[in-house]
Scaffold this motif. Structure first.
Motif, mmCIF file in Angstrom:
data_model
loop_
_atom_site.group_PDB
_atom_site.id
_atom_site.type_symbol
_atom_site.label_atom_id
_atom_site.label_comp_id
_atom_site.label_asym_id
_atom_site.label_seq_id
_atom_site.Cartn_x
_atom_site.Cartn_y
_atom_site.Cartn_z
ATOM 1 N N LYS A 101 -9.771 42.882 9.817
ATOM 2 C CA LYS A 101 -10.443 41.915 8.952
ATOM 3 C C LYS A 101 -11.299 40.919 9.718
ATOM 4 O O LYS A 101 -12.010 40.113 9.107
ATOM 5 C CB LYS A 101 -9.398 41.138 8.128
ATOM 6 N N LYS A 102 -11.205 40.969 11.057
ATOM 7 C CA LYS A 102 -11.949 40.046 11.919
ATOM 8 C C LYS A 102 -11.696 38.602 11.504
ATOM 9 O O LYS A 102 -12.627 37.803 11.321
ATOM 10 C CB LYS A 102 -13.442 40.369 11.874
ATOM 11 N N GLU A 103 -10.402 38.289 11.350
ATOM 12 C CA GLU A 103 -10.029 36.943 10.920
ATOM 13 C C GLU A 103 -10.268 35.930 12.028
ATOM 14 O O GLU A 103 -10.107 36.238 13.218
ATOM 15 C CB GLU A 103 -8.553 36.924 10.491
ATOM 16 N N GLU A 104 -10.632 34.740 11.607
ATOM 17 C CA GLU A 104 -10.895 33.663 12.557
ATOM 18 C C GLU A 104 -9.596 33.267 13.264
ATOM 19 O O GLU A 104 -8.556 33.099 12.636
ATOM 20 C CB GLU A 104 -11.478 32.459 11.813
ATOM 21 N N ARG A 105 -9.665 33.111 14.574
ATOM 22 C CA ARG A 105 -8.475 32.760 15.357
ATOM 23 C C ARG A 105 -8.180 31.275 15.184
ATOM 24 O O ARG A 105 -8.986 30.415 15.541
ATOM 25 C CB ARG A 105 -8.707 33.085 16.837
ATOM 26 N N ARG A 106 -6.979 30.976 14.643
ATOM 27 C CA ARG A 106 -6.578 29.583 14.409
ATOM 28 C C ARG A 106 -5.294 29.234 15.157
ATOM 29 O O ARG A 106 -4.702 28.200 14.920
ATOM 30 C CB ARG A 106 -6.354 29.346 12.903
ATOM 31 N N TRP A 107 -4.850 30.106 16.041
ATOM 32 C CA TRP A 107 -3.602 29.870 16.756
ATOM 33 C C TRP A 107 -3.879 29.696 18.245
ATOM 34 O O TRP A 107 -4.913 30.128 18.764
ATOM 35 C CB TRP A 107 -2.628 31.025 16.520
ATOM 36 N N ALA A 108 -2.931 29.063 18.924
ATOM 37 C CA ALA A 108 -3.104 28.751 20.341
ATOM 38 C C ALA A 108 -3.186 30.031 21.174
ATOM 39 O O ALA A 108 -2.496 31.009 20.901
ATOM 40 C CB ALA A 108 -1.950 27.882 20.832
ATOM 41 N N LYS A 109 -4.025 29.992 22.185
ATOM 42 C CA LYS A 109 -4.196 31.146 23.061
ATOM 43 C C LYS A 109 -3.196 31.084 24.201
ATOM 44 O O LYS A 109 -3.004 30.037 24.819
ATOM 45 C CB LYS A 109 -5.626 31.182 23.611
ATOM 46 N N ARG A 110 -2.515 32.215 24.452
ATOM 47 C CA ARG A 110 -1.547 32.305 25.545
ATOM 48 C C ARG A 110 -1.964 33.403 26.508
ATOM 49 O O ARG A 110 -2.801 34.248 26.191
ATOM 50 C CB ARG A 110 -0.146 32.605 25.000
ATOM 51 N N SER A 111 -1.317 33.419 27.667
ATOM 52 C CA SER A 111 -1.607 34.464 28.643
ATOM 53 C C SER A 111 -1.047 35.791 28.143
ATOM 54 O O SER A 111 -0.152 35.833 27.284
ATOM 55 C CB SER A 111 -0.984 34.113 30.001
ATOM 56 N N LYS A 112 -1.534 36.894 28.684
ATOM 57 C CA LYS A 112 -1.069 38.215 28.279
ATOM 58 C C LYS A 112 0.417 38.391 28.564
ATOM 59 O O LYS A 112 1.156 38.972 27.764
ATOM 60 C CB LYS A 112 -1.880 39.298 28.994
ATOM 61 N N TRP A 113 0.857 37.876 29.720
ATOM 62 C CA TRP A 113 2.269 38.005 30.084
ATOM 63 C C TRP A 113 3.155 37.211 29.132
ATOM 64 O O TRP A 113 4.229 37.659 28.744
ATOM 65 C CB TRP A 113 2.468 37.555 31.521
ATOM 66 N N MET A 114 2.697 36.031 28.734
ATOM 67 C CA MET A 114 3.460 35.224 27.789
ATOM 68 C C MET A 114 3.508 35.901 26.426
ATOM 69 O O MET A 114 4.556 35.889 25.756
ATOM 70 C CB MET A 114 2.837 33.838 27.653
ATOM 71 N N ASN A 115 2.427 36.539 26.004
ATOM 72 C CA ASN A 115 2.424 37.266 24.738
ATOM 73 C C ASN A 115 3.416 38.421 24.764
ATOM 74 O O ASN A 115 4.073 38.710 23.757
ATOM 75 C CB ASN A 115 1.013 37.795 24.438
ATOM 76 N N MET A 116 3.544 39.090 25.911
ATOM 77 C CA MET A 116 4.527 40.167 26.037
ATOM 78 C C MET A 116 5.939 39.617 25.912
ATOM 79 O O MET A 116 6.802 40.219 25.255
ATOM 80 C CB MET A 116 4.348 40.873 27.382
ATOM 81 N N LYS A 117 6.195 38.462 26.500
ATOM 82 C CA LYS A 117 7.534 37.866 26.438
ATOM 83 C C LYS A 117 7.859 37.372 25.035
ATOM 84 O O LYS A 117 9.036 37.350 24.643
ATOM 85 C CB LYS A 117 7.651 36.725 27.453
ATOM 86 N N VAL A 118 6.848 36.996 24.264
ATOM 87 C CA VAL A 118 7.079 36.575 22.882
ATOM 88 C C VAL A 118 7.633 37.741 22.058
ATOM 89 O O VAL A 118 8.495 37.562 21.185
ATOM 90 C CB VAL A 118 5.777 36.038 22.260
ATOM 91 N N VAL A 119 7.162 38.959 22.347
ATOM 92 C CA VAL A 119 7.593 40.138 21.595
ATOM 93 C C VAL A 119 8.874 40.737 22.157
ATOM 94 O O VAL A 119 9.798 41.088 21.414
ATOM 95 C CB VAL A 119 6.473 41.205 21.583
#
Length: 297
Positions: free
Chosen positions: A251-269
């Motif tokens: 949907k190409k939605e506008e990004r409204r959330w904080a940007k994190r590093s790739k490694w941090m995104n992996m740890k979130v999941v």
């Protein structure tokens, strides 16, 4: 203006929520209840998935490994394939029977909205289909009939949505299926070489025509699932690293959330910190405490 933005503008109108039109939320099931979607297509796809894994296990064990002359070769590959197949099915079961992050149904009541203690100018979104207050980045699934937090897509092969709370298990499922498919293809290649060098009657417990048919079917299955799951695995890892779900990309939605590093995104999941538990479908990642103000944007 895109249709998605027009929808959001409608949802921002004060009269759109209409909490008086929502019935009280249904009583919540017990904490030990299992999440399961009663969808005929999804259940059929899930059964087919398990059947194909068991078929591969049967051909690997009884057509290729038991007739092999080397006991060490048979033992090593049998244990490796069976272990990966077990982890694949365990990951599939967890992805299918884990709540993907469903928003409480029917919570768009006057009492709940008042409990959010909204300040002037703050906005909440309501889903008109399931009458719930939608957190940011949540989307409604027409199959699950619920709003799912960080919904990536609905996968009929696991008969569930892939969302905030079960994405780890779906990624593990695609990874282990790709691994056993690759392993099976290698063993099929070695077995064909072995049978061409030896007498076909001595390289299998089945007749030569039956052996060839079983191996060819396994080869097609392995090649098809290797390509499909490897692509899906890569897509999911990219989606996690970029912190953008499949629906948000589509949907190409506008990004409204904080940007994190790739490694941090992996740890979130997969959980924090990094450990061998990342590869285990039996280890639940710690998602932290739910924030009531996730509903406010």
């Amino acid at each position: 203006m895109s249709p998605a933005h027009r929808t959001r503008d409608i949802e921002r109108q004060a009269g759109y929520l209409k909490p008086e039109h929502c019935a009280p939320p249904p009583p919540r099931s017990g904490a030990g209840s299992m999440w399961f979607i009663r969808d005929g297509c999804g259940i059929t796809c899930a059964v087919i998935t398990w059947f194909l894994v068991f078929y591969a296990e049967f051909v690997v064990m009884f057509v290729m490994l038991l007739p092999a002359r080397s006991a060490a070769y048979s033992l090593f590959n049998g244990l490796l394939f069976s272990s990966l197949a077990f982890l694949a099915l365990a990951s599939h079961a967890k992805a299918m029977c884990t709540d993907p992050g469903a928003v409480p149904k029917g919570n768009a009541t006057k009492e709940f909205i008042e409990s959010l203690q909204l300040k002037p100018g703050q906005v909440v979104y309501k889903c008109p289909k399931c009458c719930s207050i939608k957190p940011d980045r949540a989307h409604h699934c027409s199959v699950c009939k619920r709003c799912i937090k960080k919904m990536d897509h609905h996968c009929p092969w696991v008969n569930n949505c892939v969302g905030e709370k079960n994405q780890k298990y779906f990624v593990l499922f695609t990874m282990y299926i790709a691994l056993i498919s690759f392993h099976a293809l290698l063993m099929v290649a070695f077995h064909f070489v072995f049978c061409f060098e030896e007498d076909w009657k001595k390289c299998g417990t089945f007749s030569p025509p039956a052996t060839v048919v079983l191996l060819i079917l396994l080869c097609f299955e392995g090649l098809l699932f290797l390509i499909f799951t490897a692509v899906m695995f890569g897509t999911q890892v990219h989606s996690i690293c970029s912190d953008e779900t499949g629906i948000e990309q589509l949907k190409k939605e506008e990004r409204r959330w904080a940007k994190r590093s790739k490694w941090m995104n992996m740890k979130v999941v997969f959980g924090h910190p990094f450990s061998i538990a990342w590869l285990s479908p039996f280890a639940s990642p710690d998602y932290g405490k739910a924030d009531v103000y996730q509903y406010i944007v």
